[in-house]
Design a protein around this motif. Structure first.
Motif, short mmCIF file in Angstrom:
data_model
loop_
_atom_site.label_atom_id
_atom_site.label_comp_id
_atom_site.label_asym_id
_atom_site.label_seq_id
_atom_site.Cartn_x
_atom_site.Cartn_y
_atom_site.Cartn_z
N ILE A 213 0.84 -1.19 0.00
CA ILE A 213 0.00 0.00 0.00
C ILE A 213 0.87 1.25 0.00
O ILE A 213 1.82 1.36 0.78
N ASP A 214 0.56 2.16 -0.88
CA ASP A 214 1.21 3.47 -0.91
C ASP A 214 0.21 4.46 -0.31
O ASP A 214 -0.75 4.86 -0.95
N TRP A 215 0.45 4.86 0.94
CA TRP A 215 -0.50 5.72 1.64
C TRP A 215 -0.62 7.10 1.01
O TRP A 215 -1.55 7.85 1.32
N LYS A 216 0.29 7.43 0.12
CA LYS A 216 0.21 8.73 -0.55
C LYS A 216 -0.83 8.74 -1.67
O LYS A 216 -1.12 9.81 -2.23
N GLN A 217 -1.36 7.58 -2.00
CA GLN A 217 -2.46 7.53 -2.97
C GLN A 217 -3.77 7.94 -2.29
O GLN A 217 -3.92 7.79 -1.06
N PRO A 218 -4.75 8.41 -3.06
CA PRO A 218 -6.06 8.74 -2.47
C PRO A 218 -6.71 7.50 -1.86
O PRO A 218 -6.46 6.38 -2.30
N ALA A 219 -7.55 7.71 -0.87
CA ALA A 219 -8.18 6.60 -0.14
C ALA A 219 -8.97 5.67 -1.05
O ALA A 219 -8.94 4.44 -0.87
N ASP A 257 -5.83 16.90 7.51
CA ASP A 257 -4.59 17.57 7.12
C ASP A 257 -3.38 16.83 7.66
O ASP A 257 -2.25 17.31 7.57
N LEU A 258 -3.60 15.64 8.24
CA LEU A 258 -2.50 14.82 8.72
C LEU A 258 -1.76 14.20 7.54
O LEU A 258 -2.32 14.00 6.47
N SER A 259 -0.51 13.87 7.75
CA SER A 259 0.30 13.30 6.67
C SER A 259 -0.14 11.87 6.36
O SER A 259 -0.68 11.16 7.22
N ALA A 260 0.08 11.45 5.11
CA ALA A 260 -0.36 10.13 4.65
C ALA A 260 0.25 9.03 5.51
O ALA A 260 1.43 9.05 5.84
N GLY A 261 -0.60 8.05 5.86
CA GLY A 261 -0.16 6.93 6.66
C GLY A 261 -0.36 7.13 8.15
O GLY A 261 -0.07 6.24 8.95
N GLY A 276 -3.47 10.05 0.67
CA GLY A 276 -3.10 11.15 -0.19
C GLY A 276 -4.25 12.10 -0.46
O GLY A 276 -5.43 11.73 -0.38
N GLU A 277 -3.92 13.34 -0.76
CA GLU A 277 -4.89 14.40 -1.11
C GLU A 277 -5.87 14.68 0.02
O GLU A 277 -7.01 15.10 -0.22
N LYS A 309 -4.42 7.97 17.70
CA LYS A 309 -4.31 9.11 16.79
C LYS A 309 -2.88 9.64 16.78
O LYS A 309 -2.26 9.82 17.84
N GLY A 310 -2.33 9.82 15.57
CA GLY A 310 -0.98 10.32 15.41
C GLY A 310 0.04 9.24 15.13
O GLY A 310 1.15 9.55 14.69
N TRP A 311 -0.32 7.96 15.41
CA TRP A 311 0.61 6.86 15.10
C TRP A 311 0.66 6.69 13.58
O TRP A 311 -0.35 6.85 12.89
N THR A 312 1.83 6.39 13.05
CA THR A 312 2.02 6.37 11.59
C THR A 312 2.48 5.02 11.08
O THR A 312 3.42 4.43 11.62
N PHE A 313 1.80 4.52 10.03
CA PHE A 313 2.24 3.34 9.30
C PHE A 313 3.42 3.69 8.41
O PHE A 313 3.71 4.88 8.19
N ASP A 314 4.07 2.66 7.91
CA ASP A 314 5.13 2.89 6.91
C ASP A 314 4.56 3.75 5.79
O ASP A 314 3.48 3.49 5.26
N VAL A 315 5.28 4.80 5.43
CA VAL A 315 4.75 5.74 4.44
C VAL A 315 5.58 5.79 3.16
O VAL A 315 5.36 6.63 2.31
#
Length: 319
Positions: A213-219, A257-261, A276-277, A309-315
């Motif tokens: 999964i590329d979290w920078k892609q749209p949901a 507005d949080l970063s992807a992932g 993403g987006e 909230k705030g925990w991040t997956f590999d991005v």
């Protein structure tokens, strides 16, 4: 009674094989399928679904590593088939087999050709969010799914469909279309139409790269990927360096507005990840490394209690 050699490998092909076996008009003289392959963590040698069904019927079975070998071709043509039928077989046939039977060789392909030639047409139809798909029956050539078209049948792709559900639906569509087409073919009532090469697209086997999964892609794109890779091989991300598969997810209307992932919300039964987006994906079913598939609520109440909230997956983008 027309003599037919049937070539196929996965469950998709079993429906068509069974229909031929049950018919009083046709006789399956031999079945050709791929060699048994190791499956799962224990790499247990597993026969293809078509082989299992053919064994139950006591049919002659061939599993050549290379269908192009002269000895293999000779043994099959010794059956003097009137027609060869393939359905998700997995190898390109040599010219001798294509031209040997009186009525040649036809293929039951799970797309509306010339769209999605290749090994994974159903996966790509789901991955790209297509509204429709279907089955094409065409003459086989030495090229990859390039032969003239004999018949097509179209179905809608529903919102709840994934690759698994479409495999099952299209197996039925393919069987029915084959049974409709064969009498017309043997009576020489069909006029084959060349494919429009300008419209050709390809659907190669799903690569390891595409599974991530590329979290920078749209949901909505990630949700489609998850459905496209279900029931196999599955879409994954990373948790503490380990593969973490996501089996069910849904794009929601909320924005972030949080970063992807990044986890943007945790509820009792599911959690939400920024994509993403500014889009958001609701996670409903997961599979941590070394565990079975489970609803997100089970994960959140167990090994996933650290998800907040705030925990991040590999991005990283898929590489």
């Amino acid at each position: 009674m027309k003599k037919i050699i049937f070539m196929g490998t996965p469950d998709f092909a079993v429906e068509s094989l069974q229909a031929l076996i049950d018919s009083e008009k046709y006789k399956v003289t031999a079945v050709v399928t791929q060699p048994d392959k190791p499956v799962g963590r224990k790499a247990r040698l597993t026969p293809p679904a078509v082989k299992v069904r053919a064994e139950e019927e006591g049919l002659p079975i061939y599993q050549p590593e290379n269908i192009q070998e002269a000895e293999v071709v000779k043994r099959l043509l010794d059956y003097q088939p009137d027609l060869i039928i393939t359905a998700a077989y997995g190898q390109i046939l040599p010219l001798e087999l294509l031209e040997g039977p009186e009525f040649g060789a036809i293929n039951i392909h799970a797309s509306l050709l010339p769209k999605y030639r290749g090994a994974a047409p159903i996966h790509y139809a789901v991955l790209n969010g297509d509204p429709v798909t279907g089955v094409t029956i065409m003459y086989m050539e030495e090229g990859l799914d390039t032969g003239d078209i004999l018949a097509k049948s179209e179905i809608k792709i529903l919102e709840e469909d994934d690759t698994g559900s479409l495999f099952a639906k299209l197996a039925q569509v393919g069987k029915d279309l084959m049974l409709e087409t064969l009498p017309l073919l043997f009576d020489k009532q069909l006029v084959a139409e060349p494919q429009d090469e300008s419209q050709a697209t390809y659907a190669p086997s799903i690569s390891k790269k595409q599974e991530k999964i590329d979290w920078k892609q749209p949901a909505h794109c990630i949700a489609q990927k998850i459905k496209a890779l279900r029931p196999e091989p599955g879409a994954y991300t990373l948790v503490e360096g380990q593969r973490f598969k996501i089996w069910d997810a849904e794009a929601v209307e909320e924005k972030t507005d949080l970063s992807a992932g990044t986890v943007c919300q945790v509820e009792k039964k599911q959690f939400y990840v920024a994509c993403g987006e500014g889009t958001v994906l609701k996670i409903k079913e997961v599979q941590p490394a070394g565990k079975k598939r489970m609803p997100a609520v089970n994960y959140l109440n167990g090994a996933g209690q650290f998800i907040e909230k705030g925990w991040t997956f590999d991005v990283e983008s898929s590489k």
